[in-house]
Design a protein around this motif. Structure first.
Motif, short mmCIF file in Angstrom:
data_model
loop_
_atom_site.label_atom_id
_atom_site.label_comp_id
_atom_site.label_asym_id
_atom_site.label_seq_id
_atom_site.Cartn_x
_atom_site.Cartn_y
_atom_site.Cartn_z
N MET A 1 103.46 -11.38 55.41
CA MET A 1 104.04 -10.81 54.21
C MET A 1 102.93 -10.05 53.48
SD MET A 1 106.11 -12.70 51.08
CE MET A 1 107.06 -13.72 52.16
N ASN A 2 103.22 -8.81 53.06
CA ASN A 2 102.20 -8.03 52.36
C ASN A 2 102.05 -8.50 50.91
OD1 ASN A 2 104.15 -6.76 50.76
ND2 ASN A 2 104.35 -5.04 52.17
N ALA A 3 101.04 -8.00 50.23
CA ALA A 3 100.73 -8.45 48.86
C ALA A 3 101.87 -8.15 47.90
CB ALA A 3 99.45 -7.79 48.38
N SER A 4 102.54 -7.01 48.08
CA SER A 4 103.64 -6.64 47.19
C SER A 4 104.83 -7.60 47.36
CB SER A 4 104.08 -5.20 47.48
OG SER A 4 105.14 -4.84 46.64
N ALA A 5 105.16 -7.90 48.62
CA ALA A 5 106.26 -8.83 48.89
C ALA A 5 105.93 -10.24 48.39
CB ALA A 5 106.58 -8.85 50.37
N THR A 6 104.68 -10.63 48.50
CA THR A 6 104.25 -11.94 48.01
C THR A 6 104.42 -12.01 46.50
OG1 THR A 6 102.66 -12.18 49.80
CG2 THR A 6 102.33 -13.57 47.88
N ALA A 7 104.02 -10.94 45.80
CA ALA A 7 104.18 -10.89 44.34
C ALA A 7 105.65 -10.95 43.96
CB ALA A 7 103.53 -9.63 43.78
N ASP A 8 106.52 -10.27 44.73
CA ASP A 8 107.96 -10.33 44.49
C ASP A 8 108.46 -11.77 44.60
OD1 ASP A 8 107.76 -7.58 44.46
OD2 ASP A 8 109.05 -7.24 46.20
N ALA A 9 108.10 -12.41 45.70
CA ALA A 9 108.57 -13.76 45.97
C ALA A 9 108.06 -14.76 44.94
CB ALA A 9 108.16 -14.19 47.38
N GLU A 10 106.89 -14.53 44.41
CA GLU A 10 106.31 -15.45 43.44
C GLU A 10 106.73 -15.15 42.00
OE1 GLU A 10 102.12 -15.08 44.18
OE2 GLU A 10 102.21 -16.28 46.02
N GLY A 11 107.49 -14.09 41.79
CA GLY A 11 107.95 -13.74 40.45
C GLY A 11 106.85 -13.19 39.56
N ARG A 12 105.90 -12.46 40.17
CA ARG A 12 104.78 -11.91 39.41
C ARG A 12 104.90 -10.42 39.17
NH1 ARG A 12 100.05 -11.89 41.84
NH2 ARG A 12 100.83 -12.11 43.95
N LYS A 13 105.95 -9.79 39.71
CA LYS A 13 106.10 -8.34 39.58
C LYS A 13 107.22 -8.03 38.59
CE LYS A 13 105.58 -5.68 43.16
NZ LYS A 13 105.86 -4.93 44.40
N LEU A 14 106.93 -7.09 37.70
CA LEU A 14 107.86 -6.68 36.65
C LEU A 14 108.32 -5.25 36.91
CD1 LEU A 14 109.03 -7.48 33.80
CD2 LEU A 14 107.05 -6.31 32.84
N PHE A 15 109.63 -5.02 36.85
CA PHE A 15 110.19 -3.67 36.96
C PHE A 15 110.46 -3.17 35.55
CE2 PHE A 15 114.02 -1.09 36.62
CZ PHE A 15 113.65 0.02 37.37
N LEU A 16 110.03 -1.96 35.25
CA LEU A 16 110.32 -1.32 33.97
C LEU A 16 111.11 -0.06 34.25
CD1 LEU A 16 106.76 -1.54 32.38
CD2 LEU A 16 108.71 -3.02 31.93
N GLY A 17 112.30 0.05 33.68
CA GLY A 17 113.14 1.22 33.88
C GLY A 17 113.44 1.91 32.57
N GLY A 18 113.71 3.21 32.64
CA GLY A 18 114.05 3.97 31.45
C GLY A 18 112.85 4.32 30.59
N LEU A 19 111.68 4.38 31.21
CA LEU A 19 110.46 4.67 30.45
C LEU A 19 110.45 6.10 29.93
CD1 LEU A 19 107.78 3.05 32.79
CD2 LEU A 19 108.51 2.21 30.56
N PRO A 20 109.94 6.29 28.72
CA PRO A 20 109.78 7.66 28.21
C PRO A 20 108.78 8.42 29.10
CG PRO A 20 109.38 6.04 26.47
CD PRO A 20 109.50 5.29 27.76
N PHE A 21 108.98 9.72 29.26
CA PHE A 21 108.15 10.49 30.18
C PHE A 21 106.75 10.77 29.65
CE2 PHE A 21 112.41 11.33 31.75
CZ PHE A 21 112.23 10.98 33.09
N ASP A 22 106.50 10.48 28.38
CA ASP A 22 105.14 10.68 27.86
C ASP A 22 104.27 9.43 28.01
OD1 ASP A 22 106.57 9.25 25.95
OD2 ASP A 22 105.67 10.28 24.23
N VAL A 23 104.83 8.34 28.52
CA VAL A 23 104.06 7.11 28.72
C VAL A 23 103.15 7.28 29.94
CG1 VAL A 23 104.26 4.68 29.40
CG2 VAL A 23 105.75 5.60 27.65
N ARG A 24 101.93 6.79 29.82
CA ARG A 24 100.94 6.87 30.90
C ARG A 24 100.57 5.47 31.39
NH1 ARG A 24 102.66 10.90 32.02
NH2 ARG A 24 102.45 12.75 30.76
#
Length: 162
Positions: free
Chosen positions: A1-24
């Motif tokens: 399992m890659n690092a990204s999938a491991t983070a998903d499975a462990e509940g350590r990854k956050l999805f942010l949607g609808g972000l303003p386009f000026d956010v960096r």
């Protein structure tokens, strides 16, 4: 399992949607780093601007949950955003695993024995794998014509003409 999938499975990854386009990315690291140490911040770009969503990976799942709770459906730099802890696709709580597109099961819907998909009551076969609806159960597969013989309409029409 890659690092990204491991983070998903462990509940350590956050999805942010609808972000303003000026956010960096620096804004995200600064604002979300308040909840705990970050491992990664992904802000996908296309044609010179970001796509309006991001993934942030925390070291601790509790920090991720705290950030989601604090930001979900709240204003962030002038826009209401979605902030959700990522759930692996195979997980039963993943939104895409319900009815093939979200929503809740209704009376009479049935679960496919072969692939586990939730299928509408009116369907005689699974939309996902084609397995036939199980007999004697699963309920709700009847329609308004099930109590009639298919020739009833012809007999009634013939008698009507006399």
């Amino acid at each position: 399992m890659n690092a990204s999938a491991t983070a998903d499975a462990e509940g350590r990854k956050l999805f942010l949607g609808g972000l303003p386009f000026d956010v960096r990315e620096d804004d995200l690291r600064s604002d979300f780093g308040k909840y705990g140490p970050l491992e990664e911040c992904q802000l996908p770009f296309s044609d010179g601007k970001h796509k309006g969503f991001a993934f942030i990976t925390f070291r601790d799942p509790d920090d991720c949950a705290d950030a989601a709770k604090a930001h979900h459906q709240r204003d962030y730099h002038g826009r209401e955003i979605s902030a959700r802890v990522v759930v692996p696709r195979g997980d039963p709580s993943h939104p895409g695993n319900e009815r093939g597109g979200g929503g809740e099961s209704r009376p009479g819907d049935w679960t496919c024995d072969q692939c586990g998909a939730n299928v509408f009551a009116s369907k005689s076969a699974c939309f996902k794998c084609g397995a036939p609806k199980p007999r004697g159960g699963g309920g709700g597969g009847r329609d308004r014509y099930d109590d009639r013989d298919r020739y009833d309409d012809r007999r009634r029409d013939r008698d009507y003409d006399r």
